[in-house]
Design a protein around this motif. Structure first.
Motif, PDB file in Angstrom:
ATOM      1  N   SER A   1      -6.344  -1.952  -4.490  1.00 20.42           N
ATOM      2  CA  SER A   1      -5.764  -2.418  -3.020  1.00 20.42           C
ATOM      3  C   SER A   1      -6.723  -2.644  -2.056  1.00 20.42           C
ATOM      4  O   SER A   1      -6.897  -3.332  -1.096  1.00 20.42           O
TER       5      SER A   1
ATOM      6  N   GLU B   1      -5.402   1.640  -9.261  1.00 26.18           N
ATOM      7  CA  GLU B   1      -4.612   0.829  -8.547  1.00 26.18           C
ATOM      8  C   GLU B   1      -4.898   0.863  -6.665  1.00 26.18           C
ATOM      9  O   GLU B   1      -4.921  -0.188  -6.162  1.00 26.18           O
ATOM     10  N   ILE B   2      -5.243   2.005  -6.095  1.00 29.22           N
ATOM     11  CA  ILE B   2      -5.476   2.105  -4.828  1.00 29.22           C
ATOM     12  C   ILE B   2      -6.765   1.490  -4.424  1.00 29.22           C
ATOM     13  O   ILE B   2      -6.979   1.132  -3.523  1.00 29.22           O
TER      14      ILE B   2
ATOM     15  N   ASN C   1       2.668   7.754 -11.667  1.00 24.64           N
ATOM     16  CA  ASN C   1       1.514   7.088 -12.632  1.00 24.64           C
ATOM     17  C   ASN C   1       0.516   8.123 -13.159  1.00 24.64           C
ATOM     18  O   ASN C   1       0.175   9.327 -12.484  1.00 24.64           O
TER      19      ASN C   1
ATOM     20  N   ARG D   1       3.681   1.520  -1.381  1.00 25.16           N
ATOM     21  CA  ARG D   1       4.474   1.760  -2.666  1.00 25.16           C
ATOM     22  C   ARG D   1       3.201   2.426  -3.506  1.00 25.16           C
ATOM     23  O   ARG D   1       3.700   3.133  -4.633  1.00 25.16           O
ATOM     24  N   ILE D   2       2.152   2.025  -3.494  1.00 25.97           N
ATOM     25  CA  ILE D   2       1.047   2.643  -4.093  1.00 25.97           C
ATOM     26  C   ILE D   2       1.036   4.120  -3.963  1.00 25.97           C
ATOM     27  O   ILE D   2       0.808   4.905  -4.815  1.00 25.97           O
TER      28      ILE D   2
ATOM     29  N   PHE E   1       0.695  -1.080  -0.049  1.00 25.32           N
ATOM     30  CA  PHE E   1      -0.006  -0.029   0.025  1.00 25.32           C
ATOM     31  C   PHE E   1       0.893   1.219   0.033  1.00 25.32           C
ATOM     32  O   PHE E   1       0.634   2.343  -0.611  1.00 25.32           O
TER      33      PHE E   1
ATOM     34  N   SER F   1       3.769   6.066  -5.558  1.00 19.30           N
ATOM     35  CA  SER F   1       3.809   6.032  -7.088  1.00 19.30           C
ATOM     36  C   SER F   1       2.851   6.962  -7.598  1.00 19.30           C
ATOM     37  O   SER F   1       2.719   7.412  -8.806  1.00 19.30           O
ATOM     38  N   TYR F   2       2.095   7.742  -6.821  1.00 18.47           N
ATOM     39  CA  TYR F   2       0.986   8.788  -7.401  1.00 18.47           C
ATOM     40  C   TYR F   2       1.655   9.861  -8.183  1.00 18.47           C
ATOM     41  O   TYR F   2       0.823  10.347  -9.156  1.00 18.47           O
TER      42      TYR F   2
ATOM     43  N   PHE G   1      -3.212   5.476 -11.347  1.00 12.53           N
ATOM     44  CA  PHE G   1      -3.279   5.458  -9.531  1.00 12.53           C
ATOM     45  C   PHE G   1      -4.463   5.345  -8.791  1.00 12.53           C
ATOM     46  O   PHE G   1      -4.252   4.679  -8.039  1.00 12.53           O
TER      47      PHE G   1
END
Length: 300
Positions: A165, A161-162, A153, A145-146, A143, A149-150, A158
């Motif tokens: 998750s 993906e979140i 991406n 890492r997500i 989480f 990454s905002y 983004f």
């Protein structure tokens, strides 16, 4: 879109998932990354919301519960909920809050929860009534890492993906009811509800040295031994082990991110005696806390 300050209360009052009034404003897809020492807002109709912090603690009042969001936790809130949110700190609190546009949220949920056959036959529907459990969650490395990454991406990628998750995590939490010994479905649902309240209370009050299993069991209106038994069934460990684990993770965070003395860290995470933390961390880290701090600083 990414915004760097909280909106005014007047604007928040007008935000809606579905605009059906002249002055209403539709919730956008928005990521709020800001730093504040003092801030307070009331949300009367939430979007699908993820409340997290990069640094510091925010207070949340929702469903008659007082919760605290810190660097190791985040809160998931369904659309159409209401809550009060407050920051009151001597130091800057760095937030990372996500709000999803309702149409985006419904379409993404439909894609995640529908079979390939249904999506091929009915690609443009979004008849999903899935409801998340409003609760605090521990932030896993995945989480985190997500979140990191905002900036890298595209926004849609983004946010998808979140949300994915969160859905996986919520499914996992809902599946814990199978660990409860044979009982009626309604009884299992009630027990899970009380365990969520207990877990959130532990997350929010881990730094209180007087926090006891007996007090938490009273908070969820259960006998001491019944609570111990059900909590272990649901989470696989005792409430004390759960609390100890949270304190250890918080202590490791403070060792990595601050120069606080180890004795002060022990008190900050809720241990009654400063000497208690040292052997616990040495066993957990296979090295002394100071060796761990030095090793981490060499990699930064």
């Amino acid at each position: 879109m990414n915004v760097f300050q909280f909106p005014q209360q007047e604007s928040i009052d007008r935000l809606r998932n579905i605009v059906n009034e002249p002055r209403g404003i539709e919730w956008p897809n928005v990521i709020v990354t800001t730093s504040e020492k003092k801030y307070k807002k009331s949300v009367y109709e939430s979007s699908f919301t993820i409340l997290a912090n990069k640094k510091g603690i925010a207070n949340l009042y929702v469903n008659k519960r007082n919760l605290k969001i810190c660097e190791q936790t985040f809160f998931i809130c369904n659309p159409f909920e209401n809550f009060n949110y407050e920051i009151y700190s001597d130091d800057e609190v760095e937030t990372f809050n996500v709000h999803l546009n309702y149409d985006f949220y419904m379409k993404a949920q439909y894609a995640f929860l529908s079979s390939n056959e249904k999506l091929l036959d009915y690609p443009f529907e979004n008849d999903i009534t899935y409801k998340y459990t409003n609760q605090l969650h521990f932030r896993t490395p995945g989480f985190n890492r997500i979140i990191k990454s905002y900036k890298e991406n595209k926004e849609e990628l983004f946010l998808t993906e979140i949300l994915r998750s969160c859905l996986i995590l919520d499914h996992k939490e809902k599946g814990r009811n199978i660990n409860i010994p044979a009982a009626k479905k309604s009884t299992k649902q009630e027990l899970i509800k009380r365990m969520v309240v207990a877990k959130d209370y532990i997350y929010s009050n881990y730094n209180n040295p007087t926090l006891s299993v007996g007090y938490v069991s009273e908070c969820v209106s259960m006998s001491h031994f019944h609570f111990l038994r059900i909590f272990r069934h649901v989470y696989g460990i005792s409430p004390y082990q759960y609390l100890k684990g949270i304190r250890i993770e918080k202590a490791k965070y403070l060792i990595r991110k601050t120069q606080m003395p180890i004795d002060e860290i022990a008190y900050a995470v809720g241990f009654r005696e400063a000497t208690t933390l040292y052997p616990i961390l040495k066993k957990e880290l296979a090295q002394t806390p100071l060796e761990y701090r030095k090793k981490i600083s060499n990699f930064q």
